[in-house]
Design a protein around this motif. Structure first.
Motif, PDB file in Angstrom:
ATOM      1  N   SER A 501       0.848  -1.190   0.000  1.00  0.00           N
ATOM      2  CA  SER A 501       0.000   0.000   0.000  1.00  0.00           C
ATOM      3  C   SER A 501       0.889   1.248   0.000  1.00  0.00           C
ATOM      4  N   TYR A 502       0.811   2.106   1.045  1.00  0.00           N
ATOM      5  CA  TYR A 502       1.785   3.193   1.078  1.00  0.00           C
ATOM      6  C   TYR A 502       3.200   2.623   1.153  1.00  0.00           C
ATOM      7  N   GLY A 503       3.355   1.512   1.855  1.00  0.00           N
ATOM      8  CA  GLY A 503       4.661   0.850   1.876  1.00  0.00           C
ATOM      9  C   GLY A 503       5.085   0.404   0.487  1.00  0.00           C
ATOM     10  N   GLY A 504       4.098   0.037  -0.364  1.00  0.00           N
ATOM     11  CA  GLY A 504       4.397  -0.287  -1.755  1.00  0.00           C
ATOM     12  C   GLY A 504       4.860   0.932  -2.525  1.00  0.00           C
ATOM     13  N   TYR A 505       4.243   2.084  -2.226  1.00  0.00           N
ATOM     14  CA  TYR A 505       4.737   3.350  -2.793  1.00  0.00           C
ATOM     15  C   TYR A 505       6.203   3.539  -2.408  1.00  0.00           C
ATOM     16  N   ALA A 506       6.516   3.297  -1.130  1.00  0.00           N
ATOM     17  CA  ALA A 506       7.905   3.423  -0.677  1.00  0.00           C
ATOM     18  C   ALA A 506       8.810   2.436  -1.407  1.00  0.00           C
ATOM     19  N   GLY A 507       8.267   1.268  -1.771  1.00  0.00           N
ATOM     20  CA  GLY A 507       9.037   0.304  -2.549  1.00  0.00           C
ATOM     21  C   GLY A 507       9.363   0.825  -3.936  1.00  0.00           C
ATOM     22  N   PHE A 508       8.398   1.515  -4.562  1.00  0.00           N
ATOM     23  CA  PHE A 508       8.675   2.150  -5.856  1.00  0.00           C
ATOM     24  C   PHE A 508       9.763   3.211  -5.713  1.00  0.00           C
ATOM     25  N   VAL A 509       9.611   4.060  -4.694  1.00  0.00           N
ATOM     26  CA  VAL A 509      10.572   5.148  -4.494  1.00  0.00           C
ATOM     27  C   VAL A 509      11.966   4.600  -4.190  1.00  0.00           C
ATOM     28  N   ALA A 510      12.019   3.528  -3.387  1.00  0.00           N
ATOM     29  CA  ALA A 510      13.318   2.948  -3.020  1.00  0.00           C
ATOM     30  C   ALA A 510      14.095   2.481  -4.241  1.00  0.00           C
ATOM     31  N   SER A 511      13.379   2.119  -5.300  1.00  0.00           N
ATOM     32  CA  SER A 511      14.061   1.603  -6.494  1.00  0.00           C
ATOM     33  C   SER A 511      14.757   2.693  -7.296  1.00  0.00           C
ATOM     34  N   MET A 512      14.483   3.961  -6.969  1.00  0.00           N
ATOM     35  CA  MET A 512      15.007   5.061  -7.789  1.00  0.00           C
ATOM     36  C   MET A 512      15.754   6.105  -6.959  1.00  0.00           C
ATOM     37  N   ARG A 513      16.147   5.760  -5.738  1.00  0.00           N
ATOM     38  CA  ARG A 513      16.856   6.711  -4.884  1.00  0.00           C
ATOM     39  C   ARG A 513      18.276   6.950  -5.399  1.00  0.00           C
ATOM     40  N   ILE A 565      17.902  -0.236  -9.211  1.00  0.00           N
ATOM     41  CA  ILE A 565      18.069  -1.547  -8.583  1.00  0.00           C
ATOM     42  C   ILE A 565      16.926  -2.445  -9.046  1.00  0.00           C
ATOM     43  N   PRO A 566      17.072  -3.759  -8.949  1.00  0.00           N
ATOM     44  CA  PRO A 566      15.975  -4.658  -9.326  1.00  0.00           C
ATOM     45  C   PRO A 566      14.753  -4.434  -8.433  1.00  0.00           C
ATOM     46  N   ILE A 567      13.558  -4.527  -9.029  1.00  0.00           N
ATOM     47  CA  ILE A 567      12.328  -4.322  -8.269  1.00  0.00           C
ATOM     48  C   ILE A 567      11.317  -5.414  -8.593  1.00  0.00           C
ATOM     49  N   LEU A 568      10.752  -5.990  -7.536  1.00  0.00           N
ATOM     50  CA  LEU A 568       9.654  -6.948  -7.646  1.00  0.00           C
ATOM     51  C   LEU A 568       8.361  -6.192  -7.374  1.00  0.00           C
ATOM     52  N   VAL A 569       7.403  -6.284  -8.293  1.00  0.00           N
ATOM     53  CA  VAL A 569       6.118  -5.599  -8.158  1.00  0.00           C
ATOM     54  C   VAL A 569       5.027  -6.654  -7.994  1.00  0.00           C
ATOM     55  N   VAL A 570       4.188  -6.496  -6.959  1.00  0.00           N
ATOM     56  CA  VAL A 570       3.112  -7.446  -6.660  1.00  0.00           C
ATOM     57  C   VAL A 570       1.817  -6.670  -6.482  1.00  0.00           C
ATOM     58  N   HIS A 571       0.720  -7.168  -7.068  1.00  0.00           N
ATOM     59  CA  HIS A 571      -0.555  -6.457  -6.928  1.00  0.00           C
ATOM     60  C   HIS A 571      -1.712  -7.425  -7.139  1.00  0.00           C
ATOM     61  N   GLY A 572      -2.798  -7.225  -6.392  1.00  0.00           N
ATOM     62  CA  GLY A 572      -4.034  -7.962  -6.622  1.00  0.00           C
ATOM     63  C   GLY A 572      -4.788  -7.364  -7.792  1.00  0.00           C
ATOM     64  N   ASP A 573      -5.396  -8.224  -8.614  1.00  0.00           N
ATOM     65  CA  ASP A 573      -5.993  -7.714  -9.851  1.00  0.00           C
ATOM     66  C   ASP A 573      -7.346  -7.050  -9.651  1.00  0.00           C
ATOM     67  N   ILE A 574      -7.954  -7.173  -8.433  1.00  0.00           N
ATOM     68  CA  ILE A 574      -9.225  -6.481  -8.191  1.00  0.00           C
ATOM     69  C   ILE A 574      -9.108  -5.583  -6.956  1.00  0.00           C
ATOM     70  N   ASP A 575      -7.956  -4.965  -6.817  1.00  0.00           N
ATOM     71  CA  ASP A 575      -7.696  -4.051  -5.708  1.00  0.00           C
ATOM     72  C   ASP A 575      -8.579  -2.815  -5.856  1.00  0.00           C
ATOM     73  N   ILE A 576      -9.434  -2.579  -4.858  1.00  0.00           N
ATOM     74  CA  ILE A 576     -10.329  -1.423  -4.893  1.00  0.00           C
ATOM     75  C   ILE A 576      -9.647  -0.182  -4.329  1.00  0.00           C
ATOM     76  N   ARG A 577      -8.855  -0.336  -3.263  1.00  0.00           N
ATOM     77  CA  ARG A 577      -8.230   0.819  -2.617  1.00  0.00           C
ATOM     78  C   ARG A 577      -7.140   1.438  -3.495  1.00  0.00           C
ATOM     79  N   VAL A 578      -6.222   0.614  -3.985  1.00  0.00           N
ATOM     80  CA  VAL A 578      -5.177   1.082  -4.902  1.00  0.00           C
ATOM     81  C   VAL A 578      -5.314   0.255  -6.180  1.00  0.00           C
ATOM     82  N   PRO A 579      -5.996   0.761  -7.189  1.00  0.00           N
ATOM     83  CA  PRO A 579      -6.260  -0.030  -8.400  1.00  0.00           C
ATOM     84  C   PRO A 579      -4.983  -0.583  -9.021  1.00  0.00           C
TER      85      PRO A 579
END
Length: 634
Positions: A501-513, A565-579
């Motif tokens: 969630s927001y931690g996933g946002y931080a995961g995106f940001v961490a990949s580009m610091r 850096i390498p990044i693993l992205v994980v997401h549910g396909d019917i996520d309502i809160r963060v599409p």
């Protein structure tokens, strides 16, 4: 008041045999991933008000497939009543009276190409002979919540629901036998939800959005009066904590509130509707915000709650304090709470938990005989799990910040994972955390920083994250990693960040610091586009009006070319809160810029953990552990 001393010196501890589902026990050295991925064997335990029946929500498979078992506590040899429901995924139960239970369940609804999870309730007889009553059955996507169980009226409850489809909740009184409802309060442009009933079931507090003043208004009214009084106005410009907790059972025109009222940390106060004044601060602490009030089912005040490392209660009721003082020594080193109780307190369901105990239920009879009901996850023992420490570290600008650290077996330094919580208006409470334990079991030390912007640590710390997404908030996470390095607990060249969630946002940001300290990152259900997430906050007035102005900073989708850096992205396909589009579009750009990544999309998974089932977790945990070990070389 005469203090009741609960004698537990000669307790006999025995196993309460209730035909549990059979699961193989594993050894201490090697634990298959199934042991973590499987849903809890026991999800919920509740005793009837008269203390004669015990309801257990029990798994029938690794995927949960929960059933309800109702056991006669006067005759344990009697075969329990077993209840299940087609197309309903049972998640919990509550007793409405001695004969009726309320069942919480989830359903996945499919509307053409669109699928989504909804939470529902049903009412049925505990003897298994009655029909299942599902309120508002024809309104498939109607969300509703329980306002009051009306303890003095065994056949009725109060429910908050948008019964006339105008996007404004109402309050209805429902007969739990027939399902017939009567609307007792109609929501309007002023009164729009967050309804609070007093002990008699009268709706006495609510909130609504004031478009003229650009504020969220909180209202209350005197006993028996129709006039709503504006008690507090909260606005983006002067954002503070203020919430109604419940009405005094002794003085009905006084309401407990949790508020700052000029202080950095919230406290508990009484607001007098007749005089328009607040009491002195009844309860508060220097280090953390106050939580709420603890009452019995009839509204009598027992104590005040708060959370440091774990949830705690300051008791004002001598009998309740004596009861807990007698119980807690039986479970040294464990978090202990009474999960359910009979009206006379002669049957108590006790729940214990710790970093090395996923959770265990006990039944205490007559305050003398303690019987073990069972564990939430019997395949995991203390030897398989890791202790959790609660520490304070300093950020680069000197801010003292709390963090949970889960320490694996072995000798440091370890490879480390920084795990920021979601929200970000939230905080971690790590009593037992499955994700940190999965990682620690596989040799990683895990730190969960309560970075600036987290709730629970005072107004200044909460507001300090405003408009600093991916900036100072992200610095706090990096500083948590370096804290472990400086303490000799982590290897400087073996660091990763993983969040959801927001931690996933931080995961995106961490990949580009720039000057990246991490070897890789993992972004779960993450926000990749700040403009898009702002557009999805409309479901909540609180988030839309108070949080939306604070969301600003680094927008990951605009900087994918800087991923280093390498990044693993994980997401549910019917996520309502963060599409899921957040991850799909980020991954498309990763592909465009030829970055090192892997994408895992979980079928029929929504945003929250309640929709991550055994297959989801097996796929997710396997991908995460493989990524950390092989791609990241941690």
């Amino acid at each position: 008041m005469k203090k009741v001393i609960v004698a537990l010196t000669a307790i006999s501890i025995m196993l309460l045999t209730l035909a549990p589902t059979s699961f193989a026990q594993t050894g201490a050295d090697t634990v298959p991933l199934d042991a973590f991925a499987a849903l809890p064997v026991i999800r919920n335990v509740s005793v009837s008000p008269d203390g004669k029946k015990l309801a257990i929500v029990r798994a029938s498979s690794n995927n949960g497939d929960y059933i309800i078992e109702i056991t006669n506590l006067d005759n344990l040899k009697e075969k329990p009543v077993r209840l299940g429901a087609n197309k309903m995924l049972v998640s919990g139960i509550s007793w409405l009276n001695e004969d009726k239970i309320l069942v919480q369940f989830r359903q996945i609804l499919r509307d053409g190409s669109k699928s989504y999870w909804v939470n529902k309730i049903a009412i049925t007889d505990a003897d298994g002979k009655g029909k299942w009553l599902v309120p508002f059955r024809k309104k498939k996507n109607l969300n509703f919540s329980l306002v009051s169980l009306l303890p003095d009226e065994k056949d009725y409850v109060l429910i908050e629901a948008d019964v006339n489809n105008n996007r404004t909740p109402d309050v209805v009184r429902m007969n739990i036998n027939s399902g017939r409802t009567t609307t007792i309060l109609r929501g309007n442009s002023k009164i729009q939800g967050d309804f609070v009933a007093d002990k008699d079931g009268e709706i006495r507090a609510a909130s609504g959005w004031n478009t003229s003043d650009d504020t969220i208004d909180l209202f209350a009214r005197k006993k028996g009066d129709d006039e709503w009084i504006t008690i507090y106005q909260n606005s983006p410009k002067k954002r503070e904590n203020f919430s109604f907790l419940g009405f005094s059972d002794e003085k009905p025109n006084q309401v407990y509130v949790n508020a700052n009222l000029g202080e950095d940390k919230t406290g508990i106060y009484l607001y007098d509707l007749e005089t328009g004044t607040y009491s002195e601060r009844l309860f508060g602490l220097k280090g953390v915000d106050a939580g709420g009030i603890v009452t019995n089912k009839w509204g009598k005040l027992l104590g005040y709650s708060y959370t440091t490392k774990q949830p705690k209660t300051f008791y004002v009721d001598e009998n309740e304090q004596a009861l807990y003082d007698s119980i807690t020594p039986l479970f040294a080193g464990k978090f202990v709470r009474i999960a359910s109780r009979s009206d006379d307190d002669n049957m108590l369901v006790i729940f214990t938990q710790s970093g090395q105990d996923p959770g265990t239920y006990y039944l205490l009879r007559d305050k003398q005989k303690l019987e073990k009901i069972g564990e939430r996850n019997p395949r995991l023992t203390a030897e398989n799990l890791s202790p959790v420490k609660y520490v304070t570290y300093k950020t680069r600008d000197g801010r003292k910040t709390k963090a949970y650290v889960t320490i694996p077996k072995g000798n440091p330094p370890f490879s480390a994972v920084v795990l920021p919580h979601g929200g970000p208006w939230a905080r971690d409470v790590n009593i037992y955390d499955e994700w940190t334990q999965v990682l620690a079991h596989h040799g990683y030390i895990v730190i969960q920083p309560q970075y600036r912007g987290s709730e629970g640590y005072g107004l200044e710390h909460w507001k300090a994250g405003d408009k600093l997404w991916g900036l100072a908030m992200q610095d706090d996470m990096d500083d948590a990693a370096m804290y472990l390095v400086d303490k000799g607990l982590a290897k400087k060249d073996k660091l990763a960040l993983f969040g959801w969630s927001y931690g996933g946002y931080a995961g995106f940001v961490a990949s580009m610091r720039e000057n990246n300290i991490y070897q890789c990152s993992i972004a779960g259900a993450g926000v990749s586009d700040l403009n898009r997430i702002n557009a999805t906050l409309n479901e909540s007035i609180f988030l839309k009006e108070l949080q939306k102005p604070t969301i600003d900073g680094l927008n990951p989708i605009k900087h994918v070319d800087k991923v280093n850096i390498p990044i693993l992205v994980v997401h549910g396909d019917i996520d309502i809160r963060v599409p899921v589009k957040h991850s799909r579009e980020f991954v498309d750009l990763l592909e465009k810029y030829n970055k090192d990544y892997k994408y895992v999309e979980l079928n029929d998974a929504d945003h929250f953990s309640d929709t991550l089932f055994y297959d989801h977790k097996t796929e997710f945990y396997s991908a995460m552990l493989d990524w950390l070990e092989n791609k990241c070389q941690l």
